[in-house]
Design a protein around this motif. Structure first.
Motif, mmCIF file in Angstrom:
data_model
loop_
_atom_site.group_PDB
_atom_site.id
_atom_site.type_symbol
_atom_site.label_atom_id
_atom_site.label_comp_id
_atom_site.label_asym_id
_atom_site.label_seq_id
_atom_site.Cartn_x
_atom_site.Cartn_y
_atom_site.Cartn_z
ATOM 1 N N PRO A 94 -17.521 10.636 -6.619
ATOM 2 C CA PRO A 94 -18.547 9.791 -6.003
ATOM 3 C C PRO A 94 -19.958 10.330 -6.174
ATOM 4 C CG PRO A 94 -17.353 11.010 -4.326
ATOM 5 C CD PRO A 94 -16.661 11.285 -5.633
ATOM 6 N N ALA A 95 -20.089 11.635 -6.411
ATOM 7 C CA ALA A 95 -21.402 12.260 -6.611
ATOM 8 C C ALA A 95 -21.191 13.562 -7.386
ATOM 9 C CB ALA A 95 -22.072 12.556 -5.261
ATOM 10 N N PRO A 96 -22.214 14.053 -8.088
ATOM 11 C CA PRO A 96 -22.072 15.320 -8.812
ATOM 12 C C PRO A 96 -21.627 16.448 -7.870
ATOM 13 C CG PRO A 96 -24.088 14.211 -9.458
ATOM 14 C CD PRO A 96 -23.528 13.435 -8.299
ATOM 15 N N GLY A 97 -20.666 17.232 -8.327
ATOM 16 C CA GLY A 97 -20.176 18.350 -7.533
ATOM 17 C C GLY A 97 -19.291 17.943 -6.372
ATOM 18 N N ARG A 98 -18.878 16.669 -6.317
ATOM 19 C CA ARG A 98 -18.073 16.172 -5.189
ATOM 20 C C ARG A 98 -16.758 15.567 -5.669
ATOM 21 N NH1 ARG A 98 -18.765 17.561 -0.247
ATOM 22 N NH2 ARG A 98 -17.917 15.579 0.421
ATOM 23 N N ALA A 99 -16.170 16.117 -6.721
ATOM 24 C CA ALA A 99 -14.901 15.596 -7.229
ATOM 25 C C ALA A 99 -13.832 15.725 -6.157
ATOM 26 C CB ALA A 99 -14.489 16.344 -8.488
ATOM 27 N N GLU A 100 -13.023 14.664 -6.014
ATOM 28 C CA GLU A 100 -12.027 14.632 -4.941
ATOM 29 C C GLU A 100 -10.681 14.144 -5.460
ATOM 30 O OE1 GLU A 100 -11.278 12.565 -0.578
ATOM 31 O OE2 GLU A 100 -13.189 12.268 -1.596
ATOM 32 N N LEU A 101 -9.630 14.879 -5.107
ATOM 33 C CA LEU A 101 -8.260 14.502 -5.438
ATOM 34 C C LEU A 101 -7.768 13.454 -4.452
ATOM 35 C CD1 LEU A 101 -5.547 15.206 -7.001
ATOM 36 C CD2 LEU A 101 -5.081 16.744 -5.085
ATOM 37 N N GLY A 102 -7.085 12.449 -4.954
ATOM 38 C CA GLY A 102 -6.461 11.447 -4.096
ATOM 39 C C GLY A 102 -5.107 11.064 -4.667
ATOM 40 N N TYR A 103 -4.194 10.606 -3.818
ATOM 41 C CA TYR A 103 -2.854 10.239 -4.280
ATOM 42 C C TYR A 103 -2.155 9.403 -3.224
ATOM 43 C CZ TYR A 103 -2.179 14.361 -1.416
ATOM 44 O OH TYR A 103 -2.258 15.268 -0.388
ATOM 45 N N TRP A 104 -1.202 8.633 -3.665
ATOM 46 C CA TRP A 104 -0.263 7.964 -2.761
ATOM 47 C C TRP A 104 1.024 7.697 -3.529
ATOM 48 C CZ3 TRP A 104 1.474 3.292 -4.443
ATOM 49 C CH2 TRP A 104 0.648 2.534 -5.261
ATOM 50 N N LEU A 105 2.111 7.660 -2.794
ATOM 51 C CA LEU A 105 3.427 7.354 -3.361
ATOM 52 C C LEU A 105 4.027 6.179 -2.610
ATOM 53 C CD1 LEU A 105 5.103 10.880 -3.626
ATOM 54 C CD2 LEU A 105 4.287 9.484 -5.526
ATOM 55 N N GLY A 106 4.819 5.373 -3.323
ATOM 56 C CA GLY A 106 5.597 4.345 -2.649
ATOM 57 C C GLY A 106 6.517 4.998 -1.624
ATOM 58 N N VAL A 107 6.718 4.348 -0.510
ATOM 59 C CA VAL A 107 7.462 4.924 0.616
ATOM 60 C C VAL A 107 8.859 5.387 0.208
ATOM 61 C CG1 VAL A 107 8.413 4.418 2.907
ATOM 62 C CG2 VAL A 107 6.124 3.617 2.296
ATOM 63 N N ASP A 108 9.520 4.660 -0.675
ATOM 64 C CA ASP A 108 10.878 5.046 -1.096
ATOM 65 C C ASP A 108 10.915 6.382 -1.830
ATOM 66 O OD1 ASP A 108 11.848 2.705 -0.013
ATOM 67 O OD2 ASP A 108 11.970 1.652 -1.938
ATOM 68 N N HIS A 109 9.748 6.885 -2.216
ATOM 69 C CA HIS A 109 9.684 8.122 -2.998
ATOM 70 C C HIS A 109 9.132 9.296 -2.196
ATOM 71 C CE1 HIS A 109 10.682 5.520 -6.298
ATOM 72 N NE2 HIS A 109 9.705 4.716 -5.914
ATOM 73 N N TRP A 110 8.933 9.115 -0.916
ATOM 74 C CA TRP A 110 8.448 10.191 -0.045
ATOM 75 C C TRP A 110 9.524 11.251 0.137
ATOM 76 C CZ3 TRP A 110 5.647 7.454 4.650
ATOM 77 C CH2 TRP A 110 4.515 6.770 4.176
#
Length: 197
Positions: A94-110
């Motif tokens: 979203p901004a320089p120096g602000r890289a962010e990891l994000g993720y989600w899994l389908g519920v059946d794969h939790w």
């Protein structure tokens, strides 16, 4: 394992495929829209991700895939297991120096370790293909499974913040984390030291 990477920076990298022991991560395409919508259309996922609406339709999934193609500030991978889509992992800038990891899994794969495996692949990709010194991540305080993934990947807790969640229509507290390049490099070195040659 990285395939098809030829450029030195994450922002300029061509689409690639990441492979782990059990997973293949690849850029999502319009042919994946139905599968993404089916997986993401669960309130339990939306309440733990800031940007996912609920319900989540094929129109939302198509908008997501289109935005990825047009936005050089975000890299996302469709997580597949045995060639079947199971979730999304990515890096947003979203901004320089602000890289962010994000993720989600389908519920059946939790609960099967897929989140940690996919996150580690995305983290390795980020540090190998960029020059950034650190990567951020956040988990709702009510989501200990996500916090566990981040801690297993080497992220260090930095405090609590308030972030807005689209599905809630308000802000909620999140645990903030950071993974430095130095910690990542140390973890990689320790992991490699234990392997037989």
């Amino acid at each position: 394992m990285l395939q098809d990477i030829t450029t030195p920076t994450l922002r300029e990298a061509r689409p690639c495929v990441l492979e782990t022991e059990r997973l293949t991560l690849r850029p999502p395409v319009f042919a994946d829209v139905t599968a993404i919508a089916r997986l993401a259309d669960d309130y339990r996922i939306a309440e733990n991700t800031r940007r996912l609406p609920h319900p989540y339709s094929a129109v939302d999934a198509a908008r997501f895939v289109r935005a990825l193609a047009e936005n050089s500030g975000e890299t996302a991978f469709l997580i597949t297991h045995l060639d079947a889509p199971i979730g999304i992992v990515g890096i947003n800038r979203p901004a320089p120096g602000r890289a962010e990891l994000g993720y989600w899994l389908g519920v059946d794969h939790w609960g099967r370790g897929f989140g940690t495996e996919a996150a580690r692949a995305a983290i390795d990709y980020f540090f190998e293909e960029s020059e950034d010194d650190g990567l951020l991540a956040h988990a709702r305080v009510s989501n200990p499974a996500s916090r566990n993934i981040l801690e297993k990947c080497g992220f260090q807790w930095t405090g609590v913040e308030l972030h807005r969640f689209e599905v809630l229509g308000s802000s909620a507290p999140v645990d903030a984390f950071r993974l430095s390049r130095g910690v990542w490099a140390s973890l990689k070195a320790w992991a490699n030291a234990g392997r037989r040659r």
